[in-house]
Design an enzyme around this catalytic site. Structure first.
Site, PDB file in Angstrom:
ATOM      1  N   HIS A  62      49.615  46.305  46.489  1.00  0.00           N
ATOM      2  CA  HIS A  62      50.046  46.558  45.103  1.00  0.00           C
ATOM      3  C   HIS A  62      48.841  47.061  44.331  1.00  0.00           C
ATOM      4  O   HIS A  62      47.930  46.293  44.046  1.00  0.00           O
ATOM      5  CB  HIS A  62      50.583  45.276  44.467  1.00  0.00           C
ATOM      6  CG  HIS A  62      51.738  44.676  45.216  1.00  0.00           C
ATOM      7  ND1 HIS A  62      53.048  44.997  44.942  1.00  0.00           N
ATOM      8  CD2 HIS A  62      51.776  43.798  46.257  1.00  0.00           C
ATOM      9  CE1 HIS A  62      53.848  44.324  45.775  1.00  0.00           C
ATOM     10  NE2 HIS A  62      53.093  43.601  46.578  1.00  0.00           N
ATOM     11  N   ARG A  64      49.205  48.404  41.363  1.00  0.00           N
ATOM     12  CA  ARG A  64      49.549  48.180  39.951  1.00  0.00           C
ATOM     13  C   ARG A  64      49.577  49.447  39.107  1.00  0.00           C
ATOM     14  O   ARG A  64      49.532  49.367  37.878  1.00  0.00           O
ATOM     15  CB  ARG A  64      48.568  47.188  39.309  1.00  0.00           C
ATOM     16  CG  ARG A  64      48.498  45.840  40.003  1.00  0.00           C
ATOM     17  CD  ARG A  64      49.812  45.108  39.973  1.00  0.00           C
ATOM     18  NE  ARG A  64      49.670  43.741  40.488  1.00  0.00           N
ATOM     19  CZ  ARG A  64      50.586  43.124  41.209  1.00  0.00           C
ATOM     20  NH1 ARG A  64      51.717  43.745  41.529  1.00  0.00           N
ATOM     21  NH2 ARG A  64      50.405  41.892  41.617  1.00  0.00           N
ATOM     22  N   ASP A 152      60.324  45.191  47.594  1.00  0.00           N
ATOM     23  CA  ASP A 152      59.333  44.124  47.680  1.00  0.00           C
ATOM     24  C   ASP A 152      59.087  43.467  46.330  1.00  0.00           C
ATOM     25  O   ASP A 152      59.035  44.117  45.301  1.00  0.00           O
ATOM     26  CB  ASP A 152      58.003  44.655  48.194  1.00  0.00           C
ATOM     27  CG  ASP A 152      56.984  43.533  48.291  1.00  0.00           C
ATOM     28  OD1 ASP A 152      57.230  42.612  49.075  1.00  0.00           O
ATOM     29  OD2 ASP A 152      55.994  43.569  47.554  1.00  0.00           O
ATOM     30  N   HIS A 179      60.930  42.208  52.002  1.00  0.00           N
ATOM     31  CA  HIS A 179      60.423  40.912  51.545  1.00  0.00           C
ATOM     32  C   HIS A 179      61.630  39.993  51.581  1.00  0.00           C
ATOM     33  O   HIS A 179      62.564  40.158  50.805  1.00  0.00           O
ATOM     34  CB  HIS A 179      59.884  41.113  50.123  1.00  0.00           C
ATOM     35  CG  HIS A 179      59.690  39.861  49.317  1.00  0.00           C
ATOM     36  ND1 HIS A 179      58.535  39.633  48.596  1.00  0.00           N
ATOM     37  CD2 HIS A 179      60.476  38.790  49.080  1.00  0.00           C
ATOM     38  CE1 HIS A 179      58.636  38.470  47.956  1.00  0.00           C
ATOM     39  NE2 HIS A 179      59.804  37.945  48.217  1.00  0.00           N
ATOM     40  N   HIS A 231      55.208  40.066  55.437  1.00  0.00           N
ATOM     41  CA  HIS A 231      54.648  38.727  55.161  1.00  0.00           C
ATOM     42  C   HIS A 231      55.492  37.556  55.679  1.00  0.00           C
ATOM     43  O   HIS A 231      55.856  36.652  54.936  1.00  0.00           O
ATOM     44  CB  HIS A 231      54.252  38.547  53.701  1.00  0.00           C
ATOM     45  CG  HIS A 231      55.278  38.881  52.649  1.00  0.00           C
ATOM     46  ND1 HIS A 231      56.569  38.447  52.709  1.00  0.00           N
ATOM     47  CD2 HIS A 231      55.157  39.575  51.494  1.00  0.00           C
ATOM     48  CE1 HIS A 231      57.202  38.857  51.628  1.00  0.00           C
ATOM     49  NE2 HIS A 231      56.368  39.553  50.883  1.00  0.00           N
ATOM     50  N   ASP A 304      49.272  42.283  51.601  1.00  0.00           N
ATOM     51  CA  ASP A 304      49.981  41.999  50.341  1.00  0.00           C
ATOM     52  C   ASP A 304      48.979  41.868  49.186  1.00  0.00           C
ATOM     53  O   ASP A 304      49.107  40.990  48.327  1.00  0.00           O
ATOM     54  CB  ASP A 304      50.857  40.744  50.464  1.00  0.00           C
ATOM     55  CG  ASP A 304      51.851  40.606  49.312  1.00  0.00           C
ATOM     56  OD1 ASP A 304      51.925  41.528  48.473  1.00  0.00           O
ATOM     57  OD2 ASP A 304      52.542  39.575  49.254  1.00  0.00           O
ATOM     58  N   HIS A 308      45.859  40.327  39.961  1.00  0.00           N
ATOM     59  CA  HIS A 308      46.418  39.773  38.733  1.00  0.00           C
ATOM     60  C   HIS A 308      45.311  39.563  37.708  1.00  0.00           C
ATOM     61  O   HIS A 308      44.191  39.191  38.060  1.00  0.00           O
ATOM     62  CB  HIS A 308      47.110  38.430  38.992  1.00  0.00           C
ATOM     63  CG  HIS A 308      48.474  38.582  39.577  1.00  0.00           C
ATOM     64  ND1 HIS A 308      49.530  39.133  38.879  1.00  0.00           N
ATOM     65  CD2 HIS A 308      48.957  38.270  40.798  1.00  0.00           C
ATOM     66  CE1 HIS A 308      50.603  39.145  39.654  1.00  0.00           C
ATOM     67  NE2 HIS A 308      50.281  38.640  40.828  1.00  0.00           N
ATOM     68  N   PRO A 322      52.479  34.954  41.098  1.00  0.00           N
ATOM     69  CA  PRO A 322      52.161  34.830  42.512  1.00  0.00           C
ATOM     70  C   PRO A 322      51.384  36.033  43.045  1.00  0.00           C
ATOM     71  O   PRO A 322      51.669  37.168  42.665  1.00  0.00           O
ATOM     72  CB  PRO A 322      53.543  34.746  43.169  1.00  0.00           C
ATOM     73  CG  PRO A 322      54.472  35.430  42.228  1.00  0.00           C
ATOM     74  CD  PRO A 322      53.893  35.282  40.850  1.00  0.00           C
ATOM     75  N   GLY A 323      50.417  35.766  43.898  1.00  0.00           N
ATOM     76  CA  GLY A 323      49.723  36.865  44.570  1.00  0.00           C
ATOM     77  C   GLY A 323      48.228  36.677  44.666  1.00  0.00           C
ATOM     78  O   GLY A 323      47.611  36.037  43.816  1.00  0.00           O
TER      79      GLY A 323
END
Lengths: 429, 304
Positions: A62, A64, A152, A179, A231, A304, A308, A322-323
């Site tokens: 990701h 973003r 996902d 996912h 994942h 993954d 953040h 989450p992440g």
């Protein structure tokens, strides 16, 4: 454009081609032109003492962009990837806006062209807005350059909707990255185990993943779609992937460095840093998922990588986003926790990070004449501490912060260009 | 140096319990004259609470502290300002103690990482509610002839254990005080995995057969009273509600409040002489004053 040079004296390890020994690699015009002993050239890179692998490939990241460039940009995400030895990355579509139209795909690919240090592929949405209702225009998405489709982050749509999505994706010639998460079961923030129960953090049972994985696999087998389960974090889901893979060559699966190295013991910290989806599992799952990776039941590793902002993580665990970051620590975490612990041979780790995902996305993941010069040089003896100030990602949410890891990426090449350099290579490239 | 957070009773020791309960008894006996004079106590309630807030406020005021209440509705995120930002603000306003109530487990611990003030957890999500368990032990030991009288007693924790922060503090605290604990709850209101290695019993009747002398009932939230977790209040009350027939000689009934009459406890039992519920409420003021004093290192020599 990058001319010609020779990487000399590295221990070359490539399970795809069977190479394993101190060899020289000649790179010409962005591709590998020659592999063997005693090569020389006008420009040489002394890599004695280092290992040379095919570049790592991450099918789950990701970055973003667009929308949350405060957390990651294509520039920073690709710099982090390069620092982790990744030469190819698949970007997930859950951005703001969601990548669900041909115009967004082509726009993103134009930015990748300008801004990315590594090869970056676009996974577009399977359903508009990831809402699990209306199919995206997959034929047009593919023509615009989309590499795969995925919902996902949002988990699986209802079985009926997912089945149609798979049928349509097959006709469009796009793999589906899934996912797997059943929202009627996944009502909590962490794994619903003893640690969560004691700490009082709402948990989601392992069945939230297993039920959705089983559904997806049954539908994949029935529709014939090319389906990749991403994942995988439970022993049962890994076993399910294995059972269906044995009967259907279109099915593959990956797991993540964090599910292979961390457990739900961290829930006891109540620290928002440790929220991730799927959640960290108990030690037994960690060990069995590791075995599934070792024996090939799970095909490869994907990170993954999920940056953040601090305000999304500096919260009580159940309120945090989450992440985890993944690119920059993936190899070292797995080398330290699995290879050095004797649970995974180095060759299998290279296969799981380079060869297998490289083959899944195309012609990457091999060291042989004619292959793209996507390569990673690694110092397996270097110990280093994961420090926030040294990360190239724009975000800091790595669960390995402060940990000492062994094995460090010293150089990364994409198409013969050195995109990450900790050795002062002075190749003049 | 003197600041001591009270975040959790998960690993509390018998000695720690004895010491804070002893201090609470001294407070009740009037041994201290405005012990918290000059101290500033902030009640930071991120979740609605009347009883606990009132109890803390009264405790702090009677102990002579300056008390300021800050309450917000909904989660800190909905309000816009984060928990951490609020805590830093209160810290800079000169808080000596932050009493934190929040809807998420770990909120008090997070607050403690961002302030020099002592943090007291007044209930965090399903996590912990340490002062509740302390006042429970205070009321119970008063009824059973002192702290030493708790050892060997059997307590049944009855009801919605899964969602209860009270249970997560009461269970380890009762055990640390030497009591034996059994759990009584339908499977939908219990953690999936055995967490406390306690016997799980199927009804209040079974708890009495097991030998329970303390029936500690937990509040059933209204939204859980009918539906996917339990079928109906009637069926729940029949197995998990304390009825008059359960009041065998020596049996004590407890509840952290507020009680749903006719659900957790039959209406005519709530204020029966077997019920310690009024004692629990009264104990709250003394125990919370003692907790505030311990947090600020005041009056410790008395308990030592």
């Amino acid at each position: 454009m990058s001319g010609e040079f020779v990487i000399r004296g590295a221990r070359v390890l490539d399970p795809a081609t069977g190479l394993d020994g101190e060899l020289d690699v000649r790179v010409t015009g962005g591709r590998i032109s020659e592999v063997g002993p005693g090569l020389s050239g006008v420009r040489e890179l002394d890599a004695a003492g280092l290992h040379l692998f095919p570049g790592f490939v991450d099918v789950h990241a990701h970055w973003r962009t667009p929308g949350r460039e405060d957390e990651e940009t294509i520039e920073s995400g690709s710099a982090a990837a390069a620092a982790g030895g990744f030469t190819s990355v698949v970007m997930m579509p859950n951005t703001e806006p969601v990548i669900d139209s041909p115009a967004l795909v082509s726009g993103l690919l134009r930015r990748v062209e300008r801004e990315s240090r590594v090869r970056a592929y676009v996974a577009a949405a399977l359903h508009e807005g990831l809402r699990g209702e209306r199919l995206t225009e997959m034929q047009l998405l593919r023509e615009a350059g989309a590499f795969a489709v995925s919902d996902d982050g949002l988990g699986t749509a209802s079985a009926g909707v997912l089945r149609n999505g798979m049928l349509y994706a097959r006709s469009a010639g796009l793999p589906v990255i899934l996912h797997c998460e059943d929202h009627t079961l996944a009502t909590g923030a962490v794994h619903d185990g003893a640690v969560a129960a004691l700490a009082g953090v709402p948990g989601s049972p392992a069945s939230a993943e297993d039920v959705a994985t089983a559904t997806a696999l049954v539908l994949a087998a029935e529709t014939g779609a090319r389906v990749h389960i991403t994942h995988v974090s439970t022993a049962l889901s890994a076993a399910l992937v294995g059972w269906f893979k044995d009967r259907n060559p279109n099915i593959t699966g990956d797991t993540t460095p964090h599910h292979l190295t961390l457990t739900d013991e961290l829930v006891g910290t109540l620290d928002g840093m440790y929220r991730v989806n799927p959640p960290l599992r108990p030690e037994e799952d960690r060990l069995l998922v590791g075995e599934a990776l070792a024996d090939g039941t799970l095909d490869f590793v994907a990170t993954d990588h999920a940056p953040h902002a601090p305000e999304e993580k500096e919260l009580p665990l159940q309120e945090a986003s989450p992440g985890f970051l993944g690119h920059e620590t993936a190899f070292a975490a797995l080398y330290t926790e699995l290879v050095l612990e004797g649970r995974l041979p180095l060759a299998r780790l290279v296969q799981a990070m380079s060869c297998a995902p490289g083959r899944w996305i195309g012609e990457q993941g091999r060291i042989e004449p004619g292959a793209p010069a996507d390569l990673v040089l690694v110092d397996l003896s270097e110990e280093w501490e994961v420090r926030p100030g040294e990360l190239l990602s724009r975000s800091r949410n790595t669960p390995y912060l402060g940990r000492r890891l062994t094995g460090r990426i010293t150089g990364t090449f994409v198409g013969g260009e050195m995109v990450h350099d900790r050795m002062g290579a002075k190749l003049g490239l | 140096m003197s600041n001591r957070h009270l975040l959790s009773l998960e690993n509390v020791s018998r000695e720690e319990l004895r010491s804070v309960l002893e201090l609470a008894r001294e407070v009740a006996a009037g041994s201290f004259e405005r012990p918290l004079s000059g101290k500033t106590v902030f009640l930071a309630f991120f979740e609605p609470s009347t009883r606990t807030a009132a109890s803390f406020e009264l405790a702090a005021r009677r102990a002579g502290a300056d008390v300021i209440s800050i309450s917000t509705r909904g989660s800190s995120l909905e309000k816009g300002e984060s928990l951490v930002d609020t805590v830093v603000t209160l810290d800079r306003l000169g808080a000596d103690v932050l009493v934190v109530r929040h809807g998420a487990a770990g909120a008090a611990a997070l607050a403690a990482r961002h302030t020099g003030a002592a943090v007291i957890n007044a209930g965090d999500g399903r996590g912990q509610h340490p002062t509740q368990a302390l006042l429970d032990l205070y009321a119970l030991s008063a009824a059973l002839g002192g702290f030493g009288g708790l050892a060997g007693r059997k307590a049944a924790i009855i009801g919605d254990i899964l969602h209860s922060r009270v249970a997560r503090s009461v269970i380890p605290a009762f055990r640390a005080a030497g009591m034996e604990v059994a759990l009584v709850a339908p499977p939908t209101l219990l953690p999936q995995e055995p967490v406390w290695e306690a016997a799980v019993l199927e009804s209040v009747d079974a708890a009495l057969e097991w030998g329970a002398e303390v029936l500690y009932t937990l509040r059933l939230q209204r939204e859980r009273m009918a539906g996917a977790l339990i079928p109906s209040v009637q069926e729940y009350a029949a197995r998990y509600g304390v009825q008059r027939r359960h009041l065998l000689p020596g049996v004590r009934v407890m509840h952290p409040g507020p009680v749903n009459r006719g659900v957790e406890i039959a209406g005519d039992v709530v204020l029966d002489e077997a019920s310690l519920i009024p004692d629990q409420v009264a104990a709250g003021i003394h125990v919370r004053a003692a907790v505030l004093m311990q947090a600020l290192g005041v009056g410790l020599e008395v308990a030592a």
